[in-house]
Design a protein around this motif. Structure first.
Motif, short mmCIF file in Angstrom:
data_model
loop_
_atom_site.label_atom_id
_atom_site.label_comp_id
_atom_site.label_asym_id
_atom_site.label_seq_id
_atom_site.Cartn_x
_atom_site.Cartn_y
_atom_site.Cartn_z
N PHE A 1 0.82 -1.21 0.00
CA PHE A 1 0.00 0.00 0.00
C PHE A 1 0.86 1.27 0.00
O PHE A 1 0.51 2.27 -0.62
N LEU A 2 2.01 1.20 0.69
CA LEU A 2 2.83 2.41 0.80
C LEU A 2 3.89 2.51 -0.29
O LEU A 2 4.57 3.52 -0.39
N SER A 3 4.03 1.46 -1.11
CA SER A 3 5.16 1.49 -2.05
C SER A 3 5.13 2.69 -3.00
O SER A 3 6.20 3.23 -3.32
N PRO A 4 3.95 3.18 -3.45
CA PRO A 4 4.01 4.38 -4.31
C PRO A 4 4.61 5.58 -3.58
O PRO A 4 5.27 6.42 -4.22
N LEU A 5 4.40 5.66 -2.27
CA LEU A 5 5.00 6.78 -1.52
C LEU A 5 6.49 6.58 -1.35
O LEU A 5 7.29 7.50 -1.52
N ILE A 6 6.88 5.34 -0.97
CA ILE A 6 8.28 5.10 -0.63
C ILE A 6 9.17 5.15 -1.87
O ILE A 6 10.32 5.59 -1.80
N GLU A 7 8.63 4.72 -3.02
CA GLU A 7 9.42 4.75 -4.25
C GLU A 7 10.00 6.14 -4.50
O GLU A 7 11.14 6.28 -4.96
N ARG A 8 9.21 7.16 -4.19
CA ARG A 8 9.66 8.52 -4.48
C ARG A 8 10.46 9.13 -3.35
O ARG A 8 11.26 10.03 -3.57
N ARG A 9 10.16 8.71 -2.12
CA ARG A 9 10.83 9.32 -0.97
C ARG A 9 11.37 8.19 -0.10
O ARG A 9 10.67 7.70 0.79
N SER A 10 12.62 7.80 -0.34
CA SER A 10 13.11 6.62 0.37
C SER A 10 13.31 6.91 1.86
O SER A 10 13.39 5.99 2.66
N TRP A 11 13.35 8.21 2.22
CA TRP A 11 13.55 8.49 3.66
C TRP A 11 12.34 8.07 4.48
O TRP A 11 12.43 7.86 5.69
N LEU A 12 11.19 7.89 3.84
CA LEU A 12 10.03 7.37 4.58
C LEU A 12 10.35 5.98 5.14
O LEU A 12 9.96 5.64 6.25
N MET A 13 11.09 5.21 4.35
CA MET A 13 11.48 3.89 4.82
C MET A 13 12.38 3.99 6.04
O MET A 13 12.28 3.18 6.96
N ALA A 14 13.26 4.99 6.03
CA ALA A 14 14.14 5.16 7.18
C ALA A 14 13.33 5.38 8.46
O ALA A 14 13.66 4.86 9.52
N ILE A 15 12.26 6.16 8.35
CA ILE A 15 11.42 6.40 9.52
C ILE A 15 10.75 5.12 9.99
O ILE A 15 10.72 4.81 11.18
N LEU A 16 10.27 4.35 9.02
CA LEU A 16 9.60 3.09 9.38
C LEU A 16 10.58 2.07 9.94
O LEU A 16 10.21 1.20 10.72
N MET A 17 11.86 2.17 9.52
CA MET A 17 12.85 1.21 9.98
C MET A 17 13.42 1.53 11.35
O MET A 17 14.12 0.72 11.96
N LEU A 18 13.15 2.73 11.82
CA LEU A 18 13.73 3.20 13.08
C LEU A 18 13.60 2.21 14.24
O LEU A 18 14.58 1.95 14.94
N PRO A 19 12.42 1.62 14.46
CA PRO A 19 12.29 0.71 15.61
C PRO A 19 13.26 -0.46 15.56
O PRO A 19 13.63 -1.00 16.59
N LEU A 20 13.69 -0.85 14.34
CA LEU A 20 14.61 -1.99 14.22
C LEU A 20 15.98 -1.67 14.79
O LEU A 20 16.75 -2.57 15.10
N MET A 21 16.30 -0.38 14.89
CA MET A 21 17.63 0.02 15.34
C MET A 21 17.72 0.06 16.86
O MET A 21 18.81 0.16 17.42
N VAL A 22 16.57 0.08 17.53
CA VAL A 22 16.59 0.21 18.99
C VAL A 22 16.63 -1.18 19.62
O VAL A 22 15.97 -2.10 19.16
N ALA A 23 17.45 -1.30 20.67
CA ALA A 23 17.58 -2.58 21.34
C ALA A 23 16.22 -3.05 21.84
O ALA A 23 15.50 -2.27 22.47
N PRO A 24 15.84 -4.31 21.57
CA PRO A 24 14.56 -4.82 22.08
C PRO A 24 14.45 -4.65 23.59
O PRO A 24 13.37 -4.39 24.11
N ALA A 25 15.58 -4.79 24.29
CA ALA A 25 15.54 -4.61 25.75
C ALA A 25 15.12 -3.19 26.08
O ALA A 25 14.31 -2.96 27.00
N LEU A 26 15.66 -2.20 25.36
CA LEU A 26 15.29 -0.81 25.62
C LEU A 26 13.83 -0.57 25.26
O LEU A 26 13.12 0.14 25.98
N VAL A 27 13.38 -1.17 24.16
CA VAL A 27 11.98 -1.00 23.78
C VAL A 27 11.08 -1.57 24.88
O VAL A 27 10.07 -0.96 25.26
#
Lengths: 273, 295, 354
Positions: free
Chosen positions: B96-122
């Motif tokens: 559903f979001l691919s038309p948005l992300i194709e043009r603005r790849s930084w949207l993916m960076a925002i969505l990927m943010l939780p993956l960078m945080v330690a699960p213990a910290l989350v």
């Protein structure tokens, strides 16, 4: 119309998935007084007091030590993993050595609950006096990082034409010389990716930090939980939030800067793993 | 004579692979042997160096321990549920979001943010988020609905953990699916459009089948990670309430560190070890056979 | 410079025989082109000579020295690869000097040798560039330069021109020919392109299924192919093969015509091989056989005419550019029997009439 719906879906997803981070960030900026009156997301009077308090070293809590420990163990665990994986990846990709034994075994390690090795490792570290040392934890994180580093590097070397090696053989290079003078420089992007990915993974590791360290080598993931242990007047939520933000910052920044490489390697690990 | 030429080459490759093999032998091989010995021994912290063989007593103890079965059931249910939820949500968002992300790849960076945080910290963050006095979720529920839930109470702790895990790891599935979706050649979409396929036909008959291998892999990875969960569950609920949220990893950890039941913890490890490797090698075997069939 | 010889050299992967007991001798300074369809084993053979592939039976000699078990560098050969295989992280200078550096030559000697080679190949102004900054032709020259600097006893080329576009390929072909004249080095060149083989070679080796089908000068292979395979493979456009039988005074062309040809001995020809330029169009009544023009391709210098001739199939005739015959017309074909080849049932050439 449909585009508006897409934006709505994006905003909702981004907000929900990042919600704990937003809440923690907002709480870390609240004063002690505001904390007791305003549990909402919006901060009325932002202040950095909590961050200043966190960086006050006490006997019980030393955030600098935790951060330094995390940095050291992540560096050991990452550099050692890549240093071990690179020659092995070359032997696997070009020498077809252990393609059906070593490679699947190491790749499977990624999916095994590592707790099954934790108890004997704990005892072994006790004998070797590696408990509560940065080196000890770094060695374990090397195991954690090995599978993905190996997969990324094997794939990268597979993608290079074999004629490159053969040209170097004709030039009189030994396999070791080819690895360090031709393959490694050419694979630098893949090596950097595995370093970054390994660093984030190692920094975020918790289980072995919890088991194998008690005070001297405590990493930030474990150290952060110390701030939750009630000291007299219950959990100091402002400070606890500030610690979590500080502890999450290095991998998040690295991730944001290098997210392209990281997304690539995540898929690599996924497809081959 | 011809063999003589090949031998130094292979030997040099062996030499290059030796460090990693030695490292694994020391840090995994040795522990595996210790595991096996202790699992059939009578051992405590006092008798670490003189374990006495005691047959399969430890395994029997684990086998008859209802907490072990409860933890297994938790891990299995948790892994399955989170894997399915993450993949469903991730698949929907990826497409559903691919038309948005194709043009603005930084949207993916925002969505990927939780993956960078330690699960213990989350996990720790959710202690704040769900806290009855300082947490915004109970606060907003009180403000707008006049009632809140006991998120970590007996009935709801499991579901709270499922939501926590799902929200952090959906981005992983999303990322995989987005990449698989982008990898579908645009000619295929164009060809099917020429054939008169509507977009939902295209999704159902062309795009989803092409993404199927990725979907299977994502389900598998997420199940495995959910099954062996430790960090966020441990910091959020410990194993409570009443051991209801102990995963197998937490069961083994607590048997060793909290109860000092080394034999039991090690026996449970060996069971998990054997089952994991059997399942993984089975999957590898199936995967390689299917690959061969396709070729 | 050196002689290279293979004595019953073979290569097996398990039960699969890639190269069968092959004998080949190269004189000092000779330019040999190995040509054949893909999968014929020509690249494997080259890599066996280079030492990149194990030779599983037989022996390889360089200057009389048995090098069967020697490593690539000990054979003192240089190789130019199809993909050039330049080191992408090194400048042209370092690419060319890498082998010398590994051989621990002093830096000033390396510099001198690299610059001399660069001068020969007109690469001097590109020495500090990286491979990705070069065009295809320039990369090719660097690959050759890398081979030259080591002053090898022989050069091996593995389809070096196949990644270049058509115009550049002709230029590089001329450069390689010139290089061979200047260096006078022994060269082995593998290609699937028979035009490259014809233009470059002192001697062509035609391979099929791991065996040598024929070797000889381009002229010999063109004029007197030893078998049907070589006849069809060498020469463009292809040689026409007309099914035939021996008759009382010559050949019967499957009932479509006949040729008077004195045949001696027990020769039993099955095919008459005639190149398009050995055929000519004549009026329907006067040729050796006849047919209807199906396609006519004007090529500037000549016209390639395809004549449908009953059981003889489609025959390609090279006619003058201004040939008066049109599509659909019935024409006669005259065959220059003296220039044609005859093959028996097994496909071997019959030399009886020469």
């Amino acid at each position: 119309m449909i585009t508006a719906l897409r934006w709505l879906a994006f905003a909702t997803a981004a907000f929900a998935m990042n919600f704990p981070i937003l809440v923690t960030l907002s709480t870390s900026l609240k004063s002690t007084r505001e904390l007791s009156t305003n549990p909402g997301l919006w901060v009325q009077a932002p202040t950095l007091d909590n961050y200043l308090a966190v960086f006050q070293v006490t006997d019980r809590l030393n955030i600098f030590l935790y951060l330094f420990n995390s940095l050291s163990v992540a560096l050991i665990g990452t550099v050692l993993a890549v240093a071990l994986a690179l020659p092995a990846a070359y032997a696997i990709a070009r020498g077809r050595l252990g393609e059906r034994t070593l490679l699947p075994f190491i790749v499977n390690l990624r999916a095994v609950p590592l707790i099954i090795f934790a108890i004997p490792l704990y005892m072994m570290f006790q004998w070797l006096a590696l408990l509560d040392t940065r080196l000890g934890l770094g060695l374990i994180l090397t195991i954690v990082n090995l599978p993905l580093a190996l997969v990324i590097l094997v794939n990268a070397i597979h993608d290079l034409p074999a004629e490159l090696d053969e040209a170097a053989l004709m030039d009189g290079a030994s396999r070791t010389q080819i690895l360090f003078r031709v393959i490694a420089p050419v694979c630098r992007p893949a090596i950097v990716t595995s370093l970054i990915f390994g660093f984030i993974t190692a920094w975020n590791e918790f289980l072995f930090g919890l088991m194998l360290t008690t005070s001297k080598a405590v990493p930030i993931t474990v150290g952060a939980s110390f701030f939750f242990a009630a000291s007299g007047g219950g959990v100091q939520w402002g400070m606890a939030s500030a610690v979590m933000i500080v502890g999450a910052l290095p991998p998040v920044l690295l991730g944001l800067i290098m997210y392209r490489q990281i997304s690539g390697s995540m898929t690599a690990g996924a497809v081959k793993g | 004579m011809t063999k003589a030429q090949q031998r130094p080459l292979i030997q040099e490759f062996r030499l290059l692979a030796t460090p990693v093999v030695l490292f694994l032998l020391v840090f995994l091989g040795f522990p595996a042997i210790v595991n096996l010995i202790y699992s059939v021994s009578d051992v405590s912290f006092e008798t670490l160096r003189q374990p006495e063989l005691s047959g399969l007593k430890n395994f029997a103890a684990v086998w008859s321990d209802s907490a072990f079965w409860q933890a297994s059931w938790f891990s299995f249910r948790f892994g399955l549920l989170t894997a399915v939820l993450e993949c469903t949500l991730g698949l929907f968002l990826a497409i559903f979001l691919s038309p948005l992300i194709e043009r603005r790849s930084w949207l993916m960076a925002i969505l990927m943010l939780p993956l960078m945080v330690a699960p213990a910290l989350v996990g720790l963050m959710y202690r704040l988020v769900l806290h009855e006095f300082v947490g915004p979720v109970p606060y907003y529920l009180w403000t707008y609905f006049g009632a809140s839930l006991s998120f970590l109470g007996p009935g709801s702790a499991f579901w709270t953990l499922v939501v926590v895990e799902t929200l952090q790891w959906t981005p992983f599935a999303l990322l995989l699916f987005y990449m698989a979706y982008q990898a579908i050649p645009s000619e295929i979409a164009e060809a099917s459009a020429m054939d008169g396929a509507k977009s939902h036909h295209r999704l159902w008959y062309i795009e989803l089948p092409l993404m199927l291998p990725t979907i299977v892999v994502a389900l598998l990875i997420r199940f495995i990670d959910g099954f062996r969960v430790f960090d966020n569950v441990y910091v959020l609920t410990g194993s409570g309430p009443g051991g209801s949220t102990a995963s197998l990893s937490i069961y083994i950890y607590e048997a060793f560190f909290k109860q000092g039941a080394i034999g039991k913890a090690v026996a449970a490890s060996v069971i998990l070890f054997v089952v994991s490797f059997a399942v993984l090698y089975g999957l590898n075997f199936i995967a390689s056979r299917r690959k061969g069939a396709i070729r | 410079m050196a002689t290279i010889s293979l004595k019953k050299a073979g290569k097996q992967y398990g039960n699969l025989e890639i190269i069968r007991e092959l004998d080949l001798d190269l004189a000092d300074g000779e330019f040999v082109v190995i040509v054949g369809p893909s999968g014929c084993g020509k690249s494997t053979l080259l890599r066996m000579i280079a030492g990149l592939e194990e030779t599983t039976s037989g022996q390889i000699f360089i200057d009389g020295r048995d090098v069967t078990a020697a490593s690539p560098v000990e054979r003192k050969l240089a190789m130019v690869f199809q993909s050039y295989a330049l080191y992408p992280h090194m400048t042209v200078r370092r690419n060319m000097g890498f082998g010398l550096k590994l051989a621990k030559l002093p830096a000033d000697r390396i510099k001198a040798k690299v610059e001399a080679a660069a001068e020969t190949l007109k690469l001097t102004h590109l020495l500090e560039r990286y491979p990705k900054e070069l065009s295809g032709g320039q990369r090719q020259r660097v690959a050759i330069g890398r081979a030259i600097v080591r002053e090898p006893v022989g050069f091996l080329f593995d389809e070096p021109l196949s990644n270049l576009d058509a115009a550049l390929r002709v230029d590089m072909r001329l450069e390689i020919a010139k290089l061979h004249r200047t260096l006078g080095a022994t060269m082995i060149y593998v290609t699937h392109d028979q035009v490259e083989a014809m233009t470059l070679a002192d001697r062509i080796v035609v391979m099929k299924d791991g065996r040598i089908m024929q070797q000889g000068s381009p002229q010999a292979l063109y004029q007197t192919p030893a078998n049907l395979f070589v006849a069809q493979f060498i020469g463009s456009p292809k040689m026409n093969l007309l099914p035939c039988r021996r008759s009382a005074d010559g050949l019967d062309l499957s009932g479509e015509g006949s040729i008077r040809l004195p045949l001696s001995g027990p020769a039993a020809p099955a095919h008459l091989g005639a190149r398009p330029e050995h055929l000519s169009l004549v009026s329907p009544d006067s040729g050796d056989c006849r047919g209807t023009i199906e396609v006519s391709e004007y090529l500037g210098g000549n016209t390639s005419v395809f004549v449908r001739a009953g059981k003889l199939g489609l025959i390609n005739v090279s006619a003058p550019a201004d040939t008066p015959y049109r599509i659909g017309e019935t024409v006669g074909i005259r065959i220059d029997a003296a220039s044609s080849s005859l093959f028996d049932d097994a496909g071997a050439a019959i030399a009886a009439n020469r």
